[in-house]
Design a protein around this motif. Structure first.
Motif, short mmCIF file in Angstrom:
data_model
loop_
_atom_site.label_atom_id
_atom_site.label_comp_id
_atom_site.label_asym_id
_atom_site.label_seq_id
_atom_site.Cartn_x
_atom_site.Cartn_y
_atom_site.Cartn_z
N ARG A 249 106.85 -48.00 2.61
CA ARG A 249 105.92 -47.40 3.79
C ARG A 249 105.52 -48.83 4.47
NH1 ARG A 249 100.66 -43.51 4.75
NH2 ARG A 249 100.07 -44.56 6.65
N GLY A 250 105.28 -49.91 3.89
CA GLY A 250 105.10 -51.11 4.22
C GLY A 250 105.90 -51.60 5.29
N ILE A 251 107.03 -51.58 4.73
CA ILE A 251 108.55 -52.04 5.66
C ILE A 251 108.71 -51.13 6.85
CG2 ILE A 251 110.96 -52.13 5.59
CD1 ILE A 251 110.73 -52.83 2.58
N ALA A 252 108.33 -49.74 6.79
CA ALA A 252 108.53 -48.68 7.87
C ALA A 252 107.44 -49.17 8.96
CB ALA A 252 108.32 -47.46 7.34
N GLN A 253 106.31 -49.62 8.64
CA GLN A 253 105.23 -49.86 9.43
C GLN A 253 105.43 -51.24 10.30
OE1 GLN A 253 101.59 -47.64 7.59
NE2 GLN A 253 101.29 -49.71 8.24
N ALA A 254 105.81 -52.24 9.33
CA ALA A 254 106.59 -53.43 9.99
C ALA A 254 107.67 -53.48 10.92
CB ALA A 254 107.00 -54.45 8.85
N VAL A 255 108.69 -52.53 10.67
CA VAL A 255 109.75 -51.81 11.78
C VAL A 255 109.10 -51.61 13.02
CG1 VAL A 255 111.58 -50.63 12.34
CG2 VAL A 255 111.35 -51.88 9.99
N LEU A 256 108.12 -50.40 13.05
CA LEU A 256 107.34 -50.01 14.04
C LEU A 256 106.55 -51.20 14.83
CD1 LEU A 256 106.21 -46.81 12.45
CD2 LEU A 256 107.86 -47.15 14.30
N GLY A 257 105.86 -51.94 14.03
CA GLY A 257 105.32 -53.17 14.75
C GLY A 257 106.14 -54.11 15.21
N ALA A 258 107.36 -54.13 14.90
CA ALA A 258 108.22 -55.29 15.67
C ALA A 258 109.06 -54.40 16.97
CB ALA A 258 109.26 -55.75 14.54
N GLY A 259 108.56 -53.13 17.39
CA GLY A 259 109.14 -52.61 18.19
C GLY A 259 110.22 -51.46 18.19
N GLY A 260 110.52 -51.37 16.78
CA GLY A 260 111.62 -50.57 16.31
C GLY A 260 111.23 -48.92 16.01
N ARG A 261 112.64 -48.24 16.00
CA ARG A 261 112.31 -46.82 15.55
C ARG A 261 112.59 -46.85 14.28
NH1 ARG A 261 115.79 -44.37 20.31
NH2 ARG A 261 117.14 -46.48 19.97
N VAL A 262 112.13 -45.63 13.40
CA VAL A 262 112.34 -45.58 12.12
C VAL A 262 112.46 -44.00 11.69
CG1 VAL A 262 109.77 -45.48 11.41
CG2 VAL A 262 111.46 -46.55 10.04
N LEU A 263 113.45 -44.11 10.76
CA LEU A 263 113.55 -42.72 10.04
C LEU A 263 113.30 -42.98 8.64
CD1 LEU A 263 114.38 -39.61 9.84
CD2 LEU A 263 116.36 -40.42 9.26
N ILE A 264 112.11 -42.37 8.00
CA ILE A 264 111.90 -42.51 6.49
C ILE A 264 112.45 -41.44 5.86
CG2 ILE A 264 109.98 -44.02 6.90
CD1 ILE A 264 108.24 -41.64 6.57
N GLY A 265 113.04 -41.65 4.71
CA GLY A 265 113.33 -40.63 3.78
C GLY A 265 112.85 -40.71 2.37
N ASP A 266 112.46 -39.59 1.90
CA ASP A 266 111.49 -39.68 0.68
C ASP A 266 111.67 -38.02 0.09
OD1 ASP A 266 109.19 -41.78 -0.16
OD2 ASP A 266 108.94 -40.07 -0.90
N LEU A 267 111.37 -38.17 -1.33
CA LEU A 267 111.43 -36.91 -2.16
C LEU A 267 110.12 -36.41 -1.85
CD1 LEU A 267 112.79 -37.76 -5.52
CD2 LEU A 267 113.74 -36.23 -3.79
N ASP A 268 108.89 -37.09 -1.49
CA ASP A 268 107.72 -36.57 -1.48
C ASP A 268 107.32 -36.19 -0.09
OD1 ASP A 268 104.76 -36.30 -1.29
OD2 ASP A 268 104.42 -37.39 -2.75
N ARG A 269 107.64 -34.79 0.42
CA ARG A 269 106.97 -34.35 1.68
C ARG A 269 105.91 -34.55 2.47
NH1 ARG A 269 111.59 -30.19 3.03
NH2 ARG A 269 113.02 -30.27 1.32
N GLU A 270 105.13 -34.37 1.46
CA GLU A 270 103.49 -34.46 1.62
C GLU A 270 103.36 -35.70 2.23
OE1 GLU A 270 99.19 -34.28 -0.13
OE2 GLU A 270 100.83 -33.72 -1.53
N ALA A 271 103.98 -36.88 1.64
CA ALA A 271 103.48 -38.26 1.92
C ALA A 271 104.11 -38.46 3.22
CB ALA A 271 104.19 -39.31 0.98
N GLY A 272 105.58 -38.23 3.44
CA GLY A 272 106.49 -38.24 4.62
C GLY A 272 105.66 -37.74 5.87
#
Length: 266
Positions: free
Chosen positions: A31-54
């Motif tokens: 999540r820290g990486i995904a948020q850093a990507v968004l903060g740097a102007g990027g678009r992000v697709l996260i994948g995870d087993l935990d649907r609630e967390a996603g």
């Protein structure tokens, strides 16, 4: 005699418009990486087993079409294929892949009593998952001139007792990193980050989120003076995913506050 290149402005949004996939991206370091990507102007697709967390990530971020979540089991090839295809259907391209998903608990059992199923589970999630996601994202990454970042661990370099399965899986990620950098280059760059002690308690889904309980002694073990946080890994991941690191591939970067270089005497 040629002129020295002129001073250029530093790009504060180095991932502007770029699409990055993050496995295990709903909690912790991912999540820290995904948020850093968004903060740097990027678009992000996260994948995870935990649907609630996603879903909780998307609710918290509120960035609209710039972020998406698709359930992912990195140990199952069909799941990986669906996840990568979902990224292409939604965003039309893939510029970066962060292989972060894995079993986080390094301790399992003494080797003499370690079950083969447990050994295989570590390798399937931590190492085979990295292989599968890289395999299926690689064609799109090559077309975009993208980058892969593998999240290994300082435990690939040093160990505690009864951590053989975890250490082997993370050590394998380092070898996979430099091998793929040679095979996929120059179209795709591949690097690894080796996090040390990263406090993820505050980066979990809402029902499990806690303030980290860290003592003065915990922080003092690090020459940097503190335990690490997910954003420390995210900052380096953004650099390695961006054109700013265009001459960097096949490398491993230890991010541990200096802990592995400090002499420890009891």
């Amino acid at each position: 005699m040629p002129d020295v290149p002129a001073i250029t402005d530093y790009d504060a949004r180095p991932l502007d418009g770029r699409v990055v996939l993050v496995t295990g991206g709903a909690q912790g370091i991912g999540r820290g990486i995904a948020q850093a990507v968004l903060g740097a102007g990027g678009r992000v697709l996260i994948g995870d087993l935990d649907r609630e967390a996603g879903r909780a990530c998307l609710d918290a971020w509120r960035v609209g079409e710039r972020a998406a979540f698709v359930p992912l089991d990195v140990a199952r090839e069909a799941s990986v294929q669906r996840w990568v295809q979902a990224a292409l259907e939604r965003f039309g391209r893939i510029d970066g892949l962060v292989n972060n998903a894995g079993i986080a608990e390094p301790h399992r059992a003494p080797l003499a009593s370690l079950a083969l199923a447990d050994w295989n589970r570590y390798l399937a999630t931590n190492l085979t998952g990295t292989f599968l996601c890289s395999k299926h994202a690689l064609p799109a990454l090559a077309e975009a001139g993208g980058a892969i970042v593998n999240i290994a661990s300082t435990r690939a370099l040093q160990s505690e007792p009864d951590t053989e399965a975890y250490a082997a899986s993370k050590g394998g990620m380092l070898a996979f990193t430099h091998a793929l950098a040679v095979s996929a280059g120059p179209a795709v760059r591949v690097n690894a980050i080796l996090p040390g002690w990263i406090a993820v308690d505050g980066w979990k889904k809402p029902g499990e989120r806690r303030t980290p309980k860290l003592s003065r002694k915990d922080h003092a073990q690090h020459p940097a003076g503190r335990v690490g946080m997910p954003q420390d890994i995210g900052a380096l991941a953004v650099y390695l995913l961006s054109p700013q690191s265009g001459f960097v591939t096949g490398q491993r970067f230890v991010v541990d506050g200096g802990m592995t270089v400090k002499m420890q005497y009891v």
